[in-house]
Design an enzyme around this catalytic site. Sequence first.
Site, PDB file in Angstrom:
ATOM      1  N   ARG A   1       0.809  -1.223   0.000  1.00 20.59           N
ATOM      2  CA  ARG A   1       0.000   0.000   0.000  1.00 20.59           C
ATOM      3  C   ARG A   1       0.844   1.276   0.000  1.00 20.59           C
ATOM      4  O   ARG A   1       0.354   2.346  -0.328  1.00 20.59           O
ATOM      5  CB  ARG A   1      -0.999  -0.049   1.154  1.00 20.59           C
ATOM      6  CG  ARG A   1      -2.093  -1.085   0.891  1.00 20.59           C
ATOM      7  CD  ARG A   1      -2.866  -1.427   2.132  1.00 20.59           C
ATOM      8  NE  ARG A   1      -2.427  -2.668   2.744  1.00 20.59           N
ATOM      9  CZ  ARG A   1      -2.749  -3.049   3.975  1.00 20.59           C
ATOM     10  NH1 ARG A   1      -3.501  -2.282   4.715  1.00 20.59           N
ATOM     11  NH2 ARG A   1      -2.320  -4.202   4.447  1.00 20.59           N
TER      12      ARG A   1
ATOM     13  N   GLU B   1       4.807 -12.183  14.226  1.00 19.54           N
ATOM     14  CA  GLU B   1       4.314 -12.906  15.401  1.00 19.54           C
ATOM     15  C   GLU B   1       4.834 -14.348  15.385  1.00 19.54           C
ATOM     16  O   GLU B   1       5.294 -14.878  16.378  1.00 19.54           O
ATOM     17  CB  GLU B   1       2.790 -12.878  15.404  1.00 19.54           C
ATOM     18  CG  GLU B   1       2.200 -13.410  16.689  1.00 19.54           C
ATOM     19  CD  GLU B   1       0.692 -13.271  16.699  1.00 19.54           C
ATOM     20  OE1 GLU B   1       0.112 -12.924  15.662  1.00 19.54           O
ATOM     21  OE2 GLU B   1       0.120 -13.521  17.766  1.00 19.54           O
TER      22      GLU B   1
HETATM   23  O1  PRP Z   1       3.698  -1.895  11.525  1.00 16.54           O
HETATM   24  P1  PRP Z   1       3.619  -3.333  11.144  1.00 16.54           P
HETATM   25  O2  PRP Z   1       3.183  -4.221  12.286  1.00 16.54           O
HETATM   26  O3  PRP Z   1       4.877  -3.832  10.496  1.00 16.54           O
HETATM   27  O4  PRP Z   1       2.439  -3.480  10.096  1.00 16.54           O
HETATM   28  C1  PRP Z   1       2.212  -2.535   9.081  1.00 16.54           C
HETATM   29  C2  PRP Z   1       2.268  -3.184   7.727  1.00 16.54           C
HETATM   30  O5  PRP Z   1       1.198  -4.148   7.626  1.00 16.54           O
HETATM   31  C3  PRP Z   1       0.474  -3.894   6.441  1.00 16.54           C
HETATM   32  O6  PRP Z   1       1.040  -4.518   5.339  1.00 16.54           O
HETATM   33  P2  PRP Z   1       1.007  -6.102   5.119  1.00 16.54           P
HETATM   34  O7  PRP Z   1       2.212  -6.722   5.790  1.00 16.54           O
HETATM   35  O8  PRP Z   1      -0.325  -6.619   5.511  1.00 16.54           O
HETATM   36  O9  PRP Z   1       1.254  -6.243   3.573  1.00 16.54           O
HETATM   37  P3  PRP Z   1       0.376  -5.803   2.314  1.00 16.54           P
HETATM   38  O10 PRP Z   1       0.370  -4.286   2.279  1.00 16.54           O
HETATM   39  O11 PRP Z   1       1.153  -6.392   1.181  1.00 16.54           O
HETATM   40  O12 PRP Z   1      -1.000  -6.365   2.473  1.00 16.54           O
HETATM   41  C4  PRP Z   1       0.589  -2.395   6.261  1.00 16.54           C
HETATM   42  O13 PRP Z   1       0.301  -1.996   4.931  1.00 16.54           O
HETATM   43  C5  PRP Z   1       2.004  -2.130   6.662  1.00 16.54           C
HETATM   44  O14 PRP Z   1       2.922  -2.295   5.584  1.00 16.54           O
HETATM   45  N1  ADE Z   2      -5.556  -3.352  11.489  1.00 17.90           N
HETATM   46  C1  ADE Z   2      -4.893  -3.252  10.327  1.00 17.90           C
HETATM   47  N2  ADE Z   2      -5.529  -2.796   9.228  1.00 17.90           N
HETATM   48  C2  ADE Z   2      -4.856  -2.701   8.038  1.00 17.90           C
HETATM   49  N3  ADE Z   2      -3.576  -3.060   7.876  1.00 17.90           N
HETATM   50  C3  ADE Z   2      -2.905  -3.520   8.958  1.00 17.90           C
HETATM   51  N4  ADE Z   2      -1.623  -3.916   9.120  1.00 17.90           N
HETATM   52  C4  ADE Z   2      -1.464  -4.295  10.410  1.00 17.90           C
HETATM   53  N5  ADE Z   2      -2.611  -4.138  11.115  1.00 17.90           N
HETATM   54  C5  ADE Z   2      -3.532  -3.643  10.218  1.00 17.90           C
END
Ligand code: PRP
Ligand code: ADE
Length: 259
Positions: free
Chosen positions: A148, A185
């Site tokens: 994202r 985790e």
């Molecule tokens: O602060 P953190 O605990 O590291 O989590 C935040 C990350 O989690 C989500 O991405 P995700 O890993 O779900 O990947 P995606 O955007 O590819 O779905 C979000 O877009 C951040 O990149």
């Molecule tokens: N609650 C949440 N919603 C969207 N992205 C996330 N990445 C980690 N936690 C999330």
Amino acid sequence: MNTQKIFISDVVTVKSHTFLYSGNFVNSLNLLLAPSLPSTCAKKRSISASTTRAAAGGRHFQTPTRIDLKPSCFSPMAAPTSDGLVDDRIAGISSAIRVIPDFPKPGIMFQDITTLLLDPVAFKNTIDLFVERYKDKDISVVAGVEARGFIFGPPIALAIGAKFVPMRKPNKLPGAVISEEYSLEYGTDKIEMHVGAVQEGERALVIDDLIATGGTLCAAINLLERVGVKVVECACVIELPDLKGRERLGDKPLFVLVS
Ligand SMILES: O=P(O)(O)OC[C@H]1O[C@H](OP(=O)(O)OP(=O)(O)O)[C@H](O)[C@@H]1O
Ligand SMILES: Nc1ncnc2[nH]cnc12
């Protein structure tokens, strides 16, 4: 501009990292802070169909199929800008972010920015707020974290005259890469950047949609600093403050629009 005073928390350091989607506790936060939200916020949604998705790092989520894309619950509160005042554009951004209970697994309140992207005014305001903040900060690199961060990073980079550098999940980039592992985790994950994408001495902004535990942003910062780049600031649309990701960033400044 309509403004109101808001508290801005400071940055401190913690060492450990546990990856979690912000579940139960964000759930209760939403209920506490938004008593006027539609009651559907607190209810479990029925899942009409599901598919299993294998995510990078071996995470497996049950992905519910949803029918509509209209906001049904809203993020509870607008966060501050740097001077402790809330820009009146923030409320529109906050209300355009949909919260999906129990996605991708039970107990998680998923902050869904796809509804923000459907609202051209709120989406533009989001980009504008970042551009206003960073346009005069001599930033030559906007580094966006997959996936994202790839949505918000490029328009900011173009507007401030910086290059955009994608920080990708493992084994996606075709050239030589440097990698940074971070803990989840259960197990670990990795992000990668092309060798030569940035040069020593450049000044970078790291952008993502959301900070939860901060592990992802920390890994991005480490990658850039390993090759001599100065990370000026990290920026996210959304912060989940109770997961204390900000603390994990140490003394690195973090700017968020909504928390
Ligand atoms: O602060 P953190 O605990 O590291 O989590 C935040 C990350 O989690 C989500 O991405 P995700 O890993 O779900 O990947 P995606 O955007 O590819 O779905 C979000 O877009 C951040 O990149
Ligand atoms: N609650 C949440 N919603 C969207 N992205 C996330 N990445 C980690 N936690 C999330």
